[in-house]
Design a protein around this motif. Structure first.
Motif, mmCIF file in Angstrom:
data_model
loop_
_atom_site.group_PDB
_atom_site.id
_atom_site.type_symbol
_atom_site.label_atom_id
_atom_site.label_comp_id
_atom_site.label_asym_id
_atom_site.label_seq_id
_atom_site.Cartn_x
_atom_site.Cartn_y
_atom_site.Cartn_z
ATOM 1 N N THR A 105 -21.475 2.583 12.751
ATOM 2 C CA THR A 105 -21.271 2.495 14.203
ATOM 3 C C THR A 105 -20.095 3.324 14.701
ATOM 4 O OG1 THR A 105 -20.008 0.458 13.901
ATOM 5 C CG2 THR A 105 -22.329 0.214 14.416
ATOM 6 N N GLN A 106 -19.124 3.617 13.846
ATOM 7 C CA GLN A 106 -18.009 4.425 14.343
ATOM 8 C C GLN A 106 -18.316 5.923 14.242
ATOM 9 O OE1 GLN A 106 -14.335 4.652 12.161
ATOM 10 N NE2 GLN A 106 -15.244 3.903 10.278
ATOM 11 N N ASN A 107 -19.433 6.272 13.635
ATOM 12 C CA ASN A 107 -19.772 7.692 13.473
ATOM 13 C C ASN A 107 -20.885 8.136 14.415
ATOM 14 O OD1 ASN A 107 -18.313 9.200 11.218
ATOM 15 N ND2 ASN A 107 -18.653 7.193 10.290
ATOM 16 N N ARG B 144 -9.289 12.613 13.347
ATOM 17 C CA ARG B 144 -10.684 13.043 13.195
ATOM 18 C C ARG B 144 -11.521 12.742 14.439
ATOM 19 N NH1 ARG B 144 -12.387 10.632 8.318
ATOM 20 N NH2 ARG B 144 -11.884 12.577 7.255
ATOM 21 N N LYS B 145 -11.203 11.638 15.089
ATOM 22 C CA LYS B 145 -11.970 11.148 16.225
ATOM 23 C C LYS B 145 -12.236 12.201 17.298
ATOM 24 C CE LYS B 145 -11.784 7.206 19.368
ATOM 25 N NZ LYS B 145 -10.962 6.083 19.811
ATOM 26 N N TRP B 156 -10.367 8.055 12.748
ATOM 27 C CA TRP B 156 -8.944 7.846 13.037
ATOM 28 C C TRP B 156 -8.585 8.486 14.368
ATOM 29 C CZ3 TRP B 156 -7.033 4.662 9.493
ATOM 30 C CH2 TRP B 156 -7.514 4.709 8.178
ATOM 31 N N SER B 157 -7.755 7.795 15.164
ATOM 32 C CA SER B 157 -7.238 8.475 16.354
ATOM 33 C C SER B 157 -5.882 9.083 16.000
ATOM 34 C CB SER B 157 -7.227 7.558 17.577
ATOM 35 O OG SER B 157 -6.259 6.567 17.486
ATOM 36 N N THR B 158 -4.777 8.380 16.224
ATOM 37 C CA THR B 158 -3.480 8.992 15.892
ATOM 38 C C THR B 158 -2.692 8.190 14.858
ATOM 39 O OG1 THR B 158 -2.430 7.777 17.706
ATOM 40 C CG2 THR B 158 -3.226 9.986 18.208
ATOM 41 N N LYS B 398 -15.472 18.095 7.906
ATOM 42 C CA LYS B 398 -15.090 16.698 7.701
ATOM 43 C C LYS B 398 -13.960 16.237 8.622
ATOM 44 C CE LYS B 398 -15.633 14.474 4.142
ATOM 45 N NZ LYS B 398 -16.272 13.353 3.470
ATOM 46 N N GLY B 399 -13.559 17.117 9.537
ATOM 47 C CA GLY B 399 -12.617 16.673 10.557
ATOM 48 C C GLY B 399 -11.211 16.378 10.058
ATOM 49 N N TYR B 400 -10.664 17.275 9.252
ATOM 50 C CA TYR B 400 -9.296 17.097 8.768
ATOM 51 C C TYR B 400 -8.295 17.884 9.623
ATOM 52 C CZ TYR B 400 -11.470 15.243 4.509
ATOM 53 O OH TYR B 400 -12.192 14.498 3.619
ATOM 54 N N LEU B 401 -7.034 17.529 9.461
ATOM 55 C CA LEU B 401 -5.900 18.327 9.945
ATOM 56 C C LEU B 401 -5.848 18.514 11.450
ATOM 57 C CD1 LEU B 401 -5.812 21.133 7.186
ATOM 58 C CD2 LEU B 401 -4.796 18.847 7.130
ATOM 59 N N ASN B 402 -6.242 17.523 12.214
ATOM 60 C CA ASN B 402 -6.090 17.636 13.664
ATOM 61 C C ASN B 402 -4.632 17.373 14.029
ATOM 62 O OD1 ASN B 402 -6.074 17.491 16.412
ATOM 63 N ND2 ASN B 402 -7.399 15.686 16.571
#
Lengths: 169, 414
Positions: A105-107, B144-145, B156-158, B398-402
């Protein structure tokens, strides 16, 4: 005439008696109320259950829900927080025995993206061959958990902000 | 402030109630066979049911309950050192149940050790010089969010970052005592957590660092966090701590170190995990595994920890802000803020770090020119000159390093 008179007297007496009873009852109520005001207040303002009782009841409610595995409210499968449709049973059987529904659900992903995740889980996490169910699973995921285009950076989520007055003193 | 915290908790409870009732209470029944008993019992509260993470505040934002992943809201990272109960949790598997520090041992093997060796935790404490270092740990997937197209994994947000004082011994002291061959290439860790599937033959995660990184002065084996036992969720009783690298390199529940003569090939070292495209790609591109490279350094980043987003102030008031900045480089040399969406930037006061990889505190006092809606943005620049983008940095699968600059919302009223 005599009968009529008697009838009138009866009426008078019964009205009088009713009134006296009412006054007596009212007086008793008033006396009792003022005499035991604190206790009465306590009685009506008491917490409905104490914390332990509440916790017990909550647990009971929850246990009932364990039996109601498939309860659905407003299109959401209560137990998992996931969208409920005809394909949900495939998710339940193949995905949720290994990981939390929150993992889904979070994706958000396209059909291709979800497909890649399934292949990754099969390659590295020991997920079994999904057989014919794979189509249903991908239908479900790509319909209900599809990505939204948020541009190069989303706005701050203004609706989610809880405005408050900052105390600077 | 108390109200705010309370509201936050209420909202959290409300949001998670539906899922938690089911998942938290149902989990032991349906999925119970793989859960440690430490993750339960479930705490019951008046407002509803909350699954309690052992040793952690219920103010953390729960992203995933199996495995447990929870992040810290930005305003709760305001302390110089992140309190143990507020430090984020990123588990890949199931933590060991009731590990015993008095029985704990750490063994060394692998192709590049001269001979195998095992130390008890007591021996580690007594044989080597203990050090205390303040080190920031940040998950490679923090932020990543925001990526678009979205990247899979915990969103993850912050808040997958924290900074604590760690007590331990330098890896290089221990490795010297172990004795390494000249072909030592990579340090690999193994921990006592178990794979989600319950399969004892599978590691949930086994990563590590190049041997040069392991030999840095700040690379340590730690048994204390902020002067207390490390919380179970953060690796009790023993873990690695490497500043400036993705936190996934800093193995938890550490029981074995292998010194490899090649790049380690353990769980989540290969494929796309903790890797980014070796060469930059367009958003949404499909990248072959062979084109993905292991993330080493974490980029420069900062976080505004006061005030909490959503503050309303009066026009005649000035707004104090504060926060932290960190980098894999030697230090942060500048933190700036903007209240006009990046048109103008003004410098913040910046304090030095106690040691390398500790985050640095910044603060500023802001005057607003007129009433209205504002965003306060912060961006840090490190000693190499690297800074933070205001939009998302390079997209990766994979949404790394933001490390895009942090933003909070402020209203100024008359």
């Amino acid at each position: 005439m005599q009968e009529n008179n008697n009838w009138n007297t009866d009426l008078l007496w019964s009205t009088l008696l009713s009134m006296i009873s009412a006054i007596v009852l009212l007086s008793i109520t008033v006396i009792v109320y003022f005499g035991f005001r604190n206790d009465i207040d306590k009685f009506f303002n008491r917490p409905k259950y104490d914390k332990l009782e509440l916790a017990k009841r909550t647990t009971e409610r929850a246990s009932i829900q364990i039996d109601e595995w498939d309860r659905v409210e407003k299109g959401i499968h209560v137990k998992t927080g996931m969208v409920y449709d005809k394909n949900f049973k495939f998710i339940k059987a193949n995905c949720l025995s290994c990981h939390s529904s929150k993992m889904i659900t979070q994706n958000r992903a396209t059909r291709q993206g979800w497909h890649q995740m399934i292949r990754w889980m099969q390659k590295t996490q020991g997920l079994h061959d999904l057989g014919d169910s794979e189509v249903n699973i991908l239908d479900y995921l790509s319909t209900h958990y599809a990505p939204k285009d948020t541009g190069r950076r989303p706005n701050l989520d203004i609706d989610a902000i809880e405005w408050y007055v900052l105390d600077l003193n | 402030m108390a109200d705010k915290v309370h509201n936050h908790r209420r909202k959290f409870l409300k949001n998670t109630l539906l899922q938690s009732i089911a998942l938290a209470i149902g989990a032991p029944v349906v999925y119970g066979k793989n859960l440690t008993k430490d993750i339960l019992p479930i705490a019951l509260f008046e407002e509803g049911i909350l699954s309690k993470i052992p040793g952690k505040s219920d103010l953390l934002t729960l992203l995933n309950d199996r495995p447990v992943n929870a992040e810290t809201p930005a305003h709760l990272l305001d302390n110089d050192l992140t309190p143990n109960d507020l430090f984020f949790v990123r588990n890949n598997g199931i933590p060991p149940s009731n590990p015993d520090k008095n029985q704990w041992t750490l063994s060394f093997d692998g192709e590049s050790v001269k001979s195998k060796k095992t130390y008890s935790l007591e021996e580690l404490k007594n044989k080597f010089e203990p050090v205390k270092l303040i080190i920031t740990l940040e998950c490679g997937g923090n932020g990543r969010k925001e990526f678009n197209p979205p990247a899979k994994g915990n969103q993850w947000s912050t808040g997958a970052v924290g900074c604590a004082e760690w007590t331990g011994v330098k890896l290089k002291d221990v490795l010297k005592d172990v004795g390494l061959k000249s072909d030592a290439t990579y340090l690999a860790y193994y921990g006592k957590d178990s794979h989600l599937s319950g399969d004892p033959k599978k590691d949930s995660i086994s990563r590590g660092v190049p041997i040069q990184k392991a030999m840095e002065d700040e690379s340590i084996i730690a048994w204390e966090m902020n002067g207390k036992d490390i919380p179970l969720m953060n690796g009790y009783p023993l873990r690695l701590v490497f500043g400036g690298y993705p936190a996934s390199c800093s193995g938890k529940w550490l029981s074995k170190i292998a010194i490899r003569n090649k790049v380690h090939d353990g769980a989540k070292m290969g494929g796309q995990s903790y890797r980014i495209p070796c060469d930059p790609v367009a958003p949404g591109a499909k990248v072959e595994d062979s084109e993905m490279c292991i993330i080493e350094n974490m980029p420069v980043k900062s976080l505004i920890t006061y005030p909490q987003t959503g503050a309303t102030i009066k026009k005649n008031q000035s707004l104090p802000i504060r926060g932290h900045a960190w980098t894999h480089e030697l230090s942060i040399k500048l933190v700036e803020y903007s209240i006009d969406f990046g048109i103008n930037w003004k410098p913040c006061n910046l304090l030095p770090a106690t040691n390398r990889y500790a985050w640095q505190n910044f603060s500023a006092e802001i005057q607003f020119p007129k009433t209205g809606y504002y965003e306060v943005w912060a961006r840090a620049t490190d000693s190499s000159g690297d800074s933070q983008p205001i939009i998302l940095p390079g997209w990766n699968p994979k949404g790394y390093l933001n490390n895009a600059c942090h933003r909070i919302a402020i209203k100024v009223e008359s």
